[in-house]
Design a protein around this motif. Structure first.
Motif, short mmCIF file in Angstrom:
data_model
loop_
_atom_site.label_atom_id
_atom_site.label_comp_id
_atom_site.label_asym_id
_atom_site.label_seq_id
_atom_site.Cartn_x
_atom_site.Cartn_y
_atom_site.Cartn_z
N VAL A 51 0.85 -1.19 0.00
CA VAL A 51 0.00 0.00 0.00
C VAL A 51 0.89 1.24 0.00
O VAL A 51 1.89 1.29 0.72
N HIS A 52 0.51 2.23 -0.81
CA HIS A 52 1.23 3.52 -0.79
C HIS A 52 0.24 4.67 -0.77
O HIS A 52 -0.79 4.63 -1.44
N ALA A 98 5.97 20.43 0.97
CA ALA A 98 6.76 19.20 1.00
C ALA A 98 5.82 18.01 0.88
O ALA A 98 4.64 18.12 1.21
N GLY A 99 6.34 16.91 0.38
CA GLY A 99 5.48 15.73 0.28
C GLY A 99 6.28 14.45 0.27
O GLY A 99 7.49 14.44 -0.01
N VAL A 100 5.62 13.36 0.63
CA VAL A 100 6.24 12.04 0.63
C VAL A 100 5.28 11.01 0.04
O VAL A 100 4.06 11.20 0.07
N VAL A 101 5.86 9.95 -0.51
CA VAL A 101 5.10 8.72 -0.75
C VAL A 101 5.49 7.79 0.39
O VAL A 101 6.68 7.54 0.61
N ALA A 102 4.50 7.33 1.14
CA ALA A 102 4.79 6.45 2.29
C ALA A 102 4.09 5.12 2.09
O ALA A 102 3.05 5.05 1.44
N ASN A 103 4.69 4.06 2.65
CA ASN A 103 4.06 2.74 2.54
C ASN A 103 3.25 2.44 3.79
O ASN A 103 3.06 3.29 4.66
N LEU A 104 2.80 1.18 3.88
CA LEU A 104 1.91 0.77 4.96
C LEU A 104 2.53 0.95 6.34
O LEU A 104 1.84 1.14 7.34
N ASN A 105 3.86 0.89 6.41
CA ASN A 105 4.56 1.10 7.69
C ASN A 105 4.99 2.55 7.87
O ASN A 105 5.82 2.86 8.71
N ALA A 106 4.47 3.44 7.02
CA ALA A 106 4.83 4.86 7.05
C ALA A 106 6.31 5.10 6.75
O ALA A 106 6.89 6.10 7.18
N GLN A 107 6.92 4.17 6.02
CA GLN A 107 8.30 4.40 5.57
C GLN A 107 8.25 5.22 4.29
O GLN A 107 7.39 5.00 3.43
N ILE A 108 9.20 6.16 4.17
CA ILE A 108 9.19 7.08 3.03
C ILE A 108 9.82 6.42 1.82
O ILE A 108 10.93 5.89 1.89
N ARG A 109 9.12 6.45 0.69
CA ARG A 109 9.63 5.86 -0.55
C ARG A 109 9.98 6.92 -1.59
O ARG A 109 10.75 6.67 -2.51
N GLU A 110 9.40 8.11 -1.45
CA GLU A 110 9.71 9.25 -2.33
C GLU A 110 9.55 10.51 -1.49
O GLU A 110 8.74 10.52 -0.55
N LYS A 111 10.30 11.54 -1.87
CA LYS A 111 10.23 12.77 -1.07
C LYS A 111 10.50 13.96 -1.99
O LYS A 111 11.43 13.91 -2.80
N VAL A 112 9.71 15.01 -1.86
CA VAL A 112 9.88 16.21 -2.69
C VAL A 112 9.62 17.43 -1.81
O VAL A 112 8.74 17.40 -0.94
N GLN A 113 10.39 18.48 -2.01
CA GLN A 113 10.10 19.74 -1.31
C GLN A 113 10.41 20.92 -2.22
O GLN A 113 11.44 20.92 -2.90
N VAL A 114 9.51 21.89 -2.27
CA VAL A 114 9.76 23.10 -3.06
C VAL A 114 9.49 24.33 -2.22
O VAL A 114 8.56 24.34 -1.40
#
Ligand SMILES: [Zn+2]
Length: 411
Positions: free
Chosen positions: A84-85, A97-113
């Protein structure tokens, strides 16, 4: 706007028991079927049926064998974390800022502007840019995103997904969740940024083992999120936790809210920088001069941070003065709420080592003894990602039903 639930997309999660089983697996890390049955009180055959369905859906995986039990080694279960993401984004007054997180709330993608322009269109362009980038990153990794959580500064009507008032960018009654939902055709949840931080900490960070948590976000403004009895407490007008406007210096500097001496006017990063620049202007901060060469206005968070790391006495004193006021405001709040944990995060996070001792000292003096018995005052566990993870948690919390916290305070 009707808020679409991520559960609508995953039929098995419409039932309570599979969510409860997932919640136990998530909190345990890895656990046997027998232990889930013991902890939930559900019948062993029910657990077997639910786990089979969760395995078939790919939310759970079997991992090796646990300690010997009734003469044999049980198979252990853990979350298939990347099944799940979700996206979590934070809209702050100076950046998105933003993240893509998985089911364990681990970050898989990260962006900040950074937000150079606070006009409505510029803010929305940046929000869409961040979401587009995260979706593209997720797609490249083969992840499909289930929904978007939004943590927004200011007052947020979380039931309707409306930014009621965001003074820094002059928004009123902006139907932000509906706009994002119609553009991406994904479920969108929205919450105030300090509330999102509190929620993320309670689910995945330093607030996990207790049911009463105060999470304080200190940056150019100061706000807090309150978890009481394992639930986020929004207040009557979605405005609970406005710790930044407690009066800590009667007759002090004028606050944006109109009052004098609010916490925000003496302990926010803006207030501390302003005080530093004043000292430079008056020639009372000679050691700080090298961090703002030629021009007191050059003192910014980065240069003050460098001065702090170098143990510049003026920089340390500036943080300590702010910390004393923060400790005072926390004391009032602790005396009323009796939390088990007070967690501090936000832009201030990198300098917390220099702030927390004074905050703890002040709280130690001001808070009455019975309220200190179990109190822990700590940095947020998710660090500078605590708000974006908190935003992702707005979606993830629909997937799990948590076991009762096993903290001392509400067993
Ligand atoms: Zn104020």
């Amino acid at each position: 706007m009707s808020v679409v639930d991520v559960r609508e997309k995953i039929p098995i999660l419409k039932e309570n028991s599979p969510r409860l089983v997932l919640g136990h697996i998530m909190r345990a890390g890895s656990i046997s079927r027998a232990d889930i049955a013991r902890q939930t009180g559900l019948h062993r055959s029910t657990i077997t049926r639910i786990v089979s369905a969760l395995l078939a859906e790919g939310f759970v995986e079997e991992v090796g064998e646990g300690d010997i039990e009734l003469g044999r080694r049980p198979v252990m279960l853990q979350l298939a974390a990347d099944s799940v993401h979700v996206i979590g984004i934070a809209i702050e007054s100076t950046f998105v800022a933003g993240v893509v997180a998985n089911l364990n709330a681990q970050i898989r993608e990260k962006v900040q502007v950074p937000l150079q322009d606070s006009s409505r269109d510029a803010v929305m362009d940046n929000v869409y840019f961040v979401i587009d980038s995260l979706l593209e990153g997720a797609r490249k990794q083969g992840f499909s995103v289930l929904g978007i959580g939004v943590a927004m500064h200011g007052i947020v009507n979380s039931d309707q997904g409306i930014s009621v008032f965001a003074p820094a960018i002059e928004w009123r009654d902006e139907p932000l969740a509906a706009n994002i939902q119609s553009r991406y055709r994904l479920p969108v949840r929205m919450e105030n940024n300090a509330n999102a931080m509190a929620l993320g900490e309670w689910w995945f960070g330093n607030g996990q083992t207790v049911e009463n948590v105060l999470a304080v976000k200190v940056g150019s403004t100061i706000g807090s999120g309150v978890i009481l009895g394992g639930r986020l407490f929004p207040g009557t007008d979605y405005s609970a936790g406005e710790i930044g406007h407690l009066t800590v210096l009667p007759g002090g500097p004028r606050c944006k809210c109109g009052n004098l001496g609010c916490l925000e006017t003496v302990a926010s990063t803006d207030a501390i920088l302003k005080r530093g620049r004043e000292l430079l202007q008056k020639g009372e901060a000679p050691s700080l001069m090298e961090y703002a060469p030629g021009e007191p206005g050059r003192l910014n968070f980065q240069s003050l941070y460098q001065a702090t790391l170098a143990h510049d006495p003026i920089a340390l004193r500036l943080w300590e003065e702010g910390a004393a006021y923060l400790g005072l405001a926390l004391s009032y709040t602790i005396n009323i709420l009796n939390p088990a944990k007070v967690l501090i995060g936000g832009d201030i996070f990198p300098v917390l080592d220099y702030i927390l001792p004074k905050v703890r000292e002040t709280v130690g003096i001001q808070v009455i003894q019975t309220l200190k018995n179990h109190l822990r005052l700590e940095p947020v566990g998710l660090g500078q990602d605590s708000v974006t993870i908190g935003a992702a948690t707005l979606l993830l919390q629909d997937i799990f039903e948590l076991p009762k916290a096993n903290g001392w305070d509400r067993t």
